[in-house]
Motif scaffolding. Structure first.
Motif, PDB file in Angstrom:
ATOM      1  N   UNK A 388       0.847  -1.187   0.000  1.00  0.00           N
ATOM      2  CA  UNK A 388       0.000   0.000   0.000  1.00  0.00           C
ATOM      3  C   UNK A 388       0.891   1.249   0.000  1.00  0.00           C
ATOM      4  N   UNK A 389       1.923   1.206   0.854  1.00  0.00           N
ATOM      5  CA  UNK A 389       2.811   2.350   0.988  1.00  0.00           C
ATOM      6  C   UNK A 389       3.521   2.660  -0.335  1.00  0.00           C
ATOM      7  N   UNK A 390       3.909   1.578  -1.040  1.00  0.00           N
ATOM      8  CA  UNK A 390       4.644   1.784  -2.307  1.00  0.00           C
ATOM      9  C   UNK A 390       3.698   1.910  -3.508  1.00  0.00           C
ATOM     10  N   UNK A 391       2.400   1.976  -3.228  1.00  0.00           N
ATOM     11  CA  UNK A 391       1.378   2.136  -4.273  1.00  0.00           C
ATOM     12  C   UNK A 391       1.399   0.978  -5.274  1.00  0.00           C
ATOM     13  N   UNK A 392       1.670  -0.253  -4.756  1.00  0.00           N
ATOM     14  CA  UNK A 392       1.625  -1.437  -5.615  1.00  0.00           C
ATOM     15  C   UNK A 392       0.221  -2.033  -5.641  1.00  0.00           C
ATOM     16  N   UNK A 393      -0.601  -1.659  -4.650  1.00  0.00           N
ATOM     17  CA  UNK A 393      -1.982  -2.138  -4.596  1.00  0.00           C
ATOM     18  C   UNK A 393      -2.756  -1.475  -5.737  1.00  0.00           C
ATOM     19  N   UNK A 394      -3.694  -2.200  -6.399  1.00  0.00           N
ATOM     20  CA  UNK A 394      -4.443  -1.566  -7.500  1.00  0.00           C
ATOM     21  C   UNK A 394      -5.169  -0.300  -7.015  1.00  0.00           C
ATOM     22  N   UNK A 395      -5.300   0.708  -7.891  1.00  0.00           N
ATOM     23  CA  UNK A 395      -5.911   1.980  -7.475  1.00  0.00           C
ATOM     24  C   UNK A 395      -7.302   1.795  -6.863  1.00  0.00           C
ATOM     25  N   UNK A 396      -8.120   0.890  -7.420  1.00  0.00           N
ATOM     26  CA  UNK A 396      -9.472   0.723  -6.861  1.00  0.00           C
ATOM     27  C   UNK A 396      -9.396   0.282  -5.396  1.00  0.00           C
ATOM     28  N   UNK A 397      -8.485  -0.650  -5.103  1.00  0.00           N
ATOM     29  CA  UNK A 397      -8.341  -1.124  -3.727  1.00  0.00           C
ATOM     30  C   UNK A 397      -7.804  -0.002  -2.832  1.00  0.00           C
ATOM     31  N   UNK A 398      -6.854   0.783  -3.366  1.00  0.00           N
ATOM     32  CA  UNK A 398      -6.272   1.867  -2.556  1.00  0.00           C
ATOM     33  C   UNK A 398      -7.317   2.910  -2.201  1.00  0.00           C
ATOM     34  N   UNK A 399      -8.088   3.349  -3.226  1.00  0.00           N
ATOM     35  CA  UNK A 399      -9.092   4.380  -2.951  1.00  0.00           C
ATOM     36  C   UNK A 399     -10.213   3.806  -2.083  1.00  0.00           C
ATOM     37  N   UNK A 400     -10.549   2.546  -2.310  1.00  0.00           N
ATOM     38  CA  UNK A 400     -11.573   1.897  -1.477  1.00  0.00           C
ATOM     39  C   UNK A 400     -11.151   1.876  -0.015  1.00  0.00           C
ATOM     40  N   UNK A 401      -9.871   1.540   0.216  1.00  0.00           N
ATOM     41  CA  UNK A 401      -9.370   1.491   1.594  1.00  0.00           C
ATOM     42  C   UNK A 401      -9.350   2.881   2.225  1.00  0.00           C
ATOM     43  N   UNK A 402      -8.972   3.869   1.418  1.00  0.00           N
ATOM     44  CA  UNK A 402      -8.936   5.239   1.946  1.00  0.00           C
ATOM     45  C   UNK A 402     -10.340   5.689   2.329  1.00  0.00           C
ATOM     46  N   UNK A 403     -11.300   5.321   1.498  1.00  0.00           N
ATOM     47  CA  UNK A 403     -12.696   5.685   1.774  1.00  0.00           C
ATOM     48  C   UNK A 403     -13.168   4.994   3.053  1.00  0.00           C
ATOM     49  N   UNK A 404     -12.803   3.722   3.152  1.00  0.00           N
ATOM     50  CA  UNK A 404     -13.208   2.963   4.334  1.00  0.00           C
ATOM     51  C   UNK A 404     -12.566   3.579   5.588  1.00  0.00           C
ATOM     52  N   UNK A 405     -11.264   3.926   5.508  1.00  0.00           N
ATOM     53  CA  UNK A 405     -10.568   4.504   6.663  1.00  0.00           C
ATOM     54  C   UNK A 405     -11.201   5.830   7.071  1.00  0.00           C
ATOM     55  N   UNK A 406     -11.597   6.628   6.067  1.00  0.00           N
ATOM     56  CA  UNK A 406     -12.241   7.913   6.352  1.00  0.00           C
ATOM     57  C   UNK A 406     -13.523   7.668   7.161  1.00  0.00           C
ATOM     58  N   UNK A 407     -14.322   6.710   6.721  1.00  0.00           N
ATOM     59  CA  UNK A 407     -15.593   6.440   7.394  1.00  0.00           C
ATOM     60  C   UNK A 407     -15.372   5.773   8.757  1.00  0.00           C
ATOM     61  N   UNK A 408     -14.376   4.868   8.811  1.00  0.00           N
ATOM     62  CA  UNK A 408     -14.164   4.124  10.065  1.00  0.00           C
ATOM     63  C   UNK A 408     -13.737   5.038  11.205  1.00  0.00           C
ATOM     64  N   UNK A 409     -13.147   6.209  10.854  1.00  0.00           N
ATOM     65  CA  UNK A 409     -12.759   7.160  11.900  1.00  0.00           C
ATOM     66  C   UNK A 409     -13.929   8.036  12.331  1.00  0.00           C
ATOM     67  N   UNK A 410     -15.067   7.876  11.683  1.00  0.00           N
ATOM     68  CA  UNK A 410     -16.276   8.657  12.026  1.00  0.00           C
ATOM     69  C   UNK A 410     -17.427   7.669  12.234  1.00  0.00           C
ATOM     70  N   UNK A 411     -17.566   7.141  13.455  1.00  0.00           N
ATOM     71  CA  UNK A 411     -18.511   6.032  13.692  1.00  0.00           C
ATOM     72  C   UNK A 411     -19.942   6.331  13.238  1.00  0.00           C
ATOM     73  N   UNK A 412     -20.421   7.553  13.453  1.00  0.00           N
ATOM     74  CA  UNK A 412     -21.810   7.853  13.086  1.00  0.00           C
ATOM     75  C   UNK A 412     -21.979   7.720  11.567  1.00  0.00           C
ATOM     76  N   UNK A 413     -20.995   8.258  10.837  1.00  0.00           N
ATOM     77  CA  UNK A 413     -21.045   8.180   9.375  1.00  0.00           C
ATOM     78  C   UNK A 413     -20.938   6.719   8.921  1.00  0.00           C
ATOM     79  N   UNK A 414     -20.044   5.956   9.590  1.00  0.00           N
ATOM     80  CA  UNK A 414     -19.830   4.549   9.233  1.00  0.00           C
ATOM     81  C   UNK A 414     -21.134   3.759   9.391  1.00  0.00           C
ATOM     82  N   UNK A 415     -21.798   3.968  10.554  1.00  0.00           N
ATOM     83  CA  UNK A 415     -23.040   3.219  10.793  1.00  0.00           C
ATOM     84  C   UNK A 415     -24.115   3.605   9.795  1.00  0.00           C
ATOM     85  N   UNK A 416     -24.170   4.903   9.482  1.00  0.00           N
ATOM     86  CA  UNK A 416     -25.166   5.353   8.510  1.00  0.00           C
ATOM     87  C   UNK A 416     -24.883   4.708   7.141  1.00  0.00           C
ATOM     88  N   UNK A 417     -23.609   4.732   6.742  1.00  0.00           N
ATOM     89  CA  UNK A 417     -23.228   4.153   5.445  1.00  0.00           C
ATOM     90  C   UNK A 417     -23.543   2.661   5.406  1.00  0.00           C
TER      91      UNK A 417
END
Ligand code: SF4
Length: 470
Positions: A388-417
């Protein structure tokens, strides 16, 4: 080591469609697991022994420099010689020099993964020296022009019928089909080769610092003939094979055979110390030990140090659902299965081996059965982080993980999603209750349907079960 690890996905597709391979893997799927479980159950102190084995290896890795120096000193005192190889190329050069100095045209070899790691057979052949594998499984794959698919059972991917055809082609005898006949034929063929060899090359299961001894374990007795009959014995071993004392070696031997094949002890365990002495009836006149680093020292002090505890028992692959579905060749590396998924990126680079740390369901069985308690899933996660750090993960997986991390740090948003998504998927799944295809989930739906959620998120179902509404 020639790697095709980058082609893991294509290799897997071919392996899953290979019917003879799937038939051959049948035994691996059940036999080894049951035998290990029975052996562990018969020994009340098995778990305590695993703890002792882990502690012992950790101690050695913490003082590796001292034990390596002590081992070298003892080998020299006994009349042997130690050579140091920083990498595979140096190790190959040392071994070829030794063969040429002895005027060797033919060498016998007992099974050794580290010789596969450095690509020794190809180098010997290029230098005009004929290597002869003497382990039955290695003999079979040498005839087939393949490489091992399992660190213990190199030809586990082959059916009896295929072996019968290979023997008929290469041994020049009428085909035989029964296992005892095949064994007898291989034995007759190989026995003569021991007498023709100028040098015997073996690996080492353990190197004993206290005595300068080499411990070799086999079930066929071929390592004993390989080291004892030619005039020169060369040992190639990774620097992590050190143990302080003979007593320590036996702690590891007690967990090794049980974890590998479910035996109390391997059929042949040999402790060799120095070359032949004047009063000895047999043995090699010269003993050389080549100690290989090849990236091992660089693992010390990192998150991958624990991997150096590995005693090559094969239990992790015998219990891995991915290995048992694909076999070892799909990994494209000498070291397959969970241990290979950790070790191979360190040897050939994460860019080449990037699929391997993902070749895991993270069920954790590899760690559960590892005799030296190597946290294999944790280390595969480290490699995934590195990808992930070296950007070897496919872009879809990288952006998906970033999106998930954004939501996981905001529990109310995560539960709503989660709530909205599970309702939407439940509705889309309709009466069928499953999806035959979904965008971004082709890896899953390519071979099975994805069950649709019942309209509620996991958190909601869990909270309801605990008596709390969400
Ligand atoms: S990682 Fe553990 S289970 Fe796997 S081969 Fe090494 S010692 Fe055995």
């Amino acid at each position: 080591m020639q790697s095709t690890a980058h082609a893991f996905k294509a290799n897997v597709r071919a392996a899953l469609a290979d019917q003879p391979l799937q038939q051959a893997l049948g035994m691996a799927r059940t036999g080894f697991q049951q035998k290990r479980a029975d052996a562990a159950a018969r020994l009340p102190e098995f778990e305590a022994l695993r703890d002792a084995a882990k502690a012992l290896k950790d101690h050695v890795l913490g003082h590796l420099d001292l034990y390596l120096e002590a081992f070298e000193q003892r080998v020299v005192e006994q009349g042997g010689k130690v050579h140091w190889a920083r990498d595979a190329a140096e190790a190959r050069a040392i071994l070829i020099d030794l063969c040429q100095a002895a005027g060797a045209r033919t060498v016998t070899k007992s099974k050794s993964m580290v010789t596969e790691e450095i690509g020794l057979n190809e180098a010997l052949e290029t230098a005009g020296i004929r290597p002869i594998e003497t382990d039955l499984g290695e003999h079979i794959i040498q005839l087939a022009g393949q490489r091992p698919s399992h660190i213990l059972a190199p030809a586990i991917h082959m059916t009896k019928e295929r072996i019968s055809a290979l023997f008929a082609e290469h041994h020049g005898r009428p085909p035989v089909t029964q296992a005892p006949e095949l064994l007898a034929e291989a034995r007759a063929f190989l026995r003569q080769r021991y007498f023709e060899a100028d040098i015997g090359i073996t690996g080492a299961n353990f190197l004993v610092a206290e005595t300068g001894s080499i411990v070799l374990v086999t079930n066929e007795g071929n390592a004993e003939l390989t080291q004892g009959l030619p005039k020169v014995h060369v040992v190639l071993a990774g620097i992590e094979k050190l143990v302080p004392t003979l007593e320590d070696a036996f702690v590891l031997l007690r967990v090794l055979a049980r974890s590998a094949t479910g035996q109390e002890f391997s059929a042949y365990t040999t402790v060799l110390t120095g070359p032949k002495r004047p009063a000895d009836l047999d043995g090699p006149g010269e003993l050389h030990v080549v100690l290989l680093d090849n990236g091992r020292a660089g693992m010390l002090g990192t998150e991958f140090q624990d991997m150096l505890r590995c005693i090559r028992c094969g239990a992790c692959m015998n219990h891995c659902p991915v290995y048992l579905a694909t076999g070892g060749h799909a990994y494209g590396s000498v070291y397959p299965g969970p241990m290979g998924a950790v070790l191979t990126p360190g040897l050939v680079g994460i860019e080449e081996a990037q699929h391997l740390p993902n070749a895991s369901t993270f069920c954790g069985r590899c760690e559960q059965v590892c005799p030296v308690r190597i946290p294999l899933p944790k280390m595969m996660r480290h490699w995934r982080e590195e990808q992930f750090r070296r950007q070897l993960t496919p872009p879809t997986a990288r952006y998906g993980l970033k999106l998930w991390a954004f939501a996981a740090r905001r529990p109310a948003l995560y539960h709503l999603g989660a709530k909205v998504t599970s309702r939407l998927l439940g509705w889309l799944g309709g009466r069928r209750g499953r999806f035959a295809s979904l965008p971004l989930a082709g890896g899953w739906t390519g071979s099975r349907d994805l069950p649709a959620p019942e309209g509620q998120s996991f958190q909601a179902l869990w909270a309801a079960r605990q008596g709390r509404g969400r």
